[in-house]
Motif scaffolding. Structure first.
Motif, short mmCIF file in Angstrom:
data_model
loop_
_atom_site.label_atom_id
_atom_site.label_comp_id
_atom_site.label_asym_id
_atom_site.label_seq_id
_atom_site.Cartn_x
_atom_site.Cartn_y
_atom_site.Cartn_z
N TYR A 40 0.69 -1.23 0.29
CA TYR A 40 -0.56 0.34 0.18
C TYR A 40 0.48 1.13 0.20
CZ TYR A 40 -3.87 2.63 0.95
OH TYR A 40 -5.42 3.75 0.61
N HIS A 42 1.30 5.52 0.23
CA HIS A 42 0.02 6.74 0.69
C HIS A 42 -0.05 7.85 -0.51
CE1 HIS A 42 3.23 9.41 1.20
NE2 HIS A 42 4.22 8.90 1.89
N GLY A 49 2.90 13.56 3.93
CA GLY A 49 1.90 11.85 4.40
C GLY A 49 2.73 10.75 5.00
N PRO A 51 2.97 6.68 5.69
CA PRO A 51 2.72 4.86 5.25
C PRO A 51 1.74 5.10 6.81
CG PRO A 51 5.21 5.06 5.59
CD PRO A 51 4.85 6.37 5.81
N GLY A 54 -3.87 8.46 8.16
CA GLY A 54 -4.51 9.24 7.21
C GLY A 54 -4.05 10.45 6.85
N SER A 64 -5.79 4.81 6.68
CA SER A 64 -4.47 5.91 6.87
C SER A 64 -3.74 3.88 5.99
CB SER A 64 -3.71 5.35 7.65
OG SER A 64 -4.45 4.92 9.15
N PRO A 65 -3.07 4.19 5.53
CA PRO A 65 -2.40 2.99 5.17
C PRO A 65 -2.12 1.96 6.23
CG PRO A 65 -0.71 4.94 4.59
CD PRO A 65 -2.24 5.31 5.67
N ALA A 81 3.05 -0.93 4.06
CA ALA A 81 3.29 0.42 3.39
C ALA A 81 4.63 1.22 3.80
CB ALA A 81 2.27 0.66 4.69
N GLY A 174 -3.32 1.84 -3.47
CA GLY A 174 -3.04 3.03 -3.12
C GLY A 174 -4.24 3.76 -2.73
N GLY A 178 -0.78 8.05 -3.93
CA GLY A 178 -0.17 6.38 -4.37
C GLY A 178 -0.87 5.52 -4.92
#
Length: 292
Positions: A40, A42, A49, A51, A54, A64-65, A81, A174, A178
Motif C-alpha cells: 500500500y 500513501h 503524508g 505510511p 490518514g 490510513s495505510p 506500507a 494506494g 499512492g
C-alpha cells in the motif's frame, strides 16, 4: 517498523545525496507458508503524508495505510506500507526500469492545482505550468515515487522467504498520489503483480499507450472515484477506462457516492454491475479474487 528497503537520491543544497527508504510490514499471526500480499502506497499530492497516517480535510476523513494493512493482515495477508521520496526533498528520478519515451511529463498538469494547494500550506512557492523547470521537478517526483515502489516490490520479492510472501500473488494499491504510484508501478513499469487498486488516482507520469497493449500482461484493476472528487481524477477517468476496455484490461470501476477526494474505508461504493458495497468490502473481494 522502519524496514529499510533501499536508497533514493534527492537534491540537497545543490548536491545529489542518498537517503534511506523504509516501510512497515503487517504480518498475520498464526499463518505459515507463502501468502498473498498487499503493498500500500500513501497519498499526499506527492508532497506530504506517511505510511502511518490518514487525512482529515474539512471534516472528510480517509483511512490510513496502517488501517488498510491491518485489515488485510487480519484476513491472513501480508501487508506493507511504504515511504517514498516527496517533493520538498527534490527527488532525482533515475530512469531505471523504463525508457524516456515511456514517461509522459505533460500529464503532470492534471494534478498541478492540488499540488499547489499543498505547497502553499507547506510554505512553498507554487509551481507554474508554463515553467518547464517546474514541470520537470514535479514529474521527477512522480517518477521517483514509482521507482521507489518498484524498489520496495523487488525487496519484498527478494526476501519472500523471510516475510512468507507468495511472489505470484502480490497486489499494489494506494490512495491519491499512492493510487497514481500504484498505477505507475503496475501498468507504467509493468511490475508482474496479480492486481492493482486505485483509491482516487489517475494516469500521471507515464504514457500507458506505450507501456501496455492488448499483448502485454496487464494486472486486473479496481478503480474508485469519489462523486465529488478532484477534477484531475474525474477528468482523466473516462480516457483511462476507454483505453483499458480497448486493450481488454480486467477493470472494475466503483463510484463513492456522496464523497469527494477523501473517504473512509467504510464508505459505500456503487459499481456498474449494481452492487452496493463498502470500499473495504469491495477491496477485500477484489484482492481475494485476483490472488486465489
Amino acid at each position: 517498523r522502519d524496514i529499510v528497503y533501499g536508497q533514493g537520491v534527492i537534491r540537497k543544497d545543490g548536491e545529489d545525496v542518498s537517503r534511506e527508504l523504509w516501510m512497515d510490514a503487517y504480518l498475520p499471526k498464526g499463518v505459515d507458508g507463502p501468502r498473498p500480499t498487499v503493498i500500500y502506497t500513501h497519498g499526499g499530492a506527492f508532497h506530504h503524508g506517511s505510511p502511518r497516517t490518514g487525512y482529515v480535510v474539512e471534516g472528510a476523513q480517509s483511512s490510513s495505510p496502517a488501517d488498510y494493512c491491518h485489515l488485510f493482515a487480519g484476513l491472513g495477508y501480508a501487508g506493507f506500507a511504504i515511504l517514498y521520496r516527496l517533493g520538498p526533498e527534490d527527488p532525482v528520478a533515475s530512469g531505471k526500469g523504463y525508457t524516456k519515451d515511456q514517461s509522459n511529463r505533460d500529464s503532470i498538469s492534471l494534478m498541478l492545482d492540488r499540488v499547489n494547494v499543498i505547497r502553499t500550506g507547506l510554505g512553498m512557492e507554487p509551481l507554474d505550468a508554463a515553467n518547464p523547470r517546474d514541470l520537470k521537478s514535479l514529474s521527477d517526483t512522480v517518477l521517483a515515487a514509482a521507482e521507489d515502489l518498484r524498489g520496495a516490490y523487488d525487496y519484498i520479492v527478494r526476501d519472500a522467504d523471510r516475510f512468507q510472501v507468495d511472489t505470484d500473488r502480490i497486489v499494489l494499491g494506494g490512495f491519491s498520489a499512492g493510487a497514481v504510484t500504484s498505477l505507475n508501478g503496475a501498468h507504467g513499469m509493468q511490475a508482474p503483480v496479480a492486481g492493482m487498486f486505485m483509491l482516487s488516482g489517475g494516469p500521471v507520469g507515464f504514457d500507458l499507450g506505450k507501456t501496455m497493449t492488448a499483448k502485454t500482461k496487464n494486472a486486473p484493476t479496481l478503480m474508485f472515484v469519489g462523486q465529488y472528487d478532484l477534477s484531475g481524477a474525474i477528468v482523466s477517468a473516462p480516457s483511462l477506462i476507454t483505453y483499458y476496455n480497448q486493450i481488454g484490461v480486467d477493470l472494475t470501476l466503483a463510484w463513492v457516492a456522496g464523497f469527494g477526494h477523501f473517504y473512509p474505508s467504510g464508505a459505500i461504493s456503487l459499481a456498474a454491475d449494481g452492487t452496493r458495497q463498502s470500499v473495504d468490502q469491495r477491496l477485500v473481494e477484489f484482492v481475494a479474487r485476483v490472488t486465489q
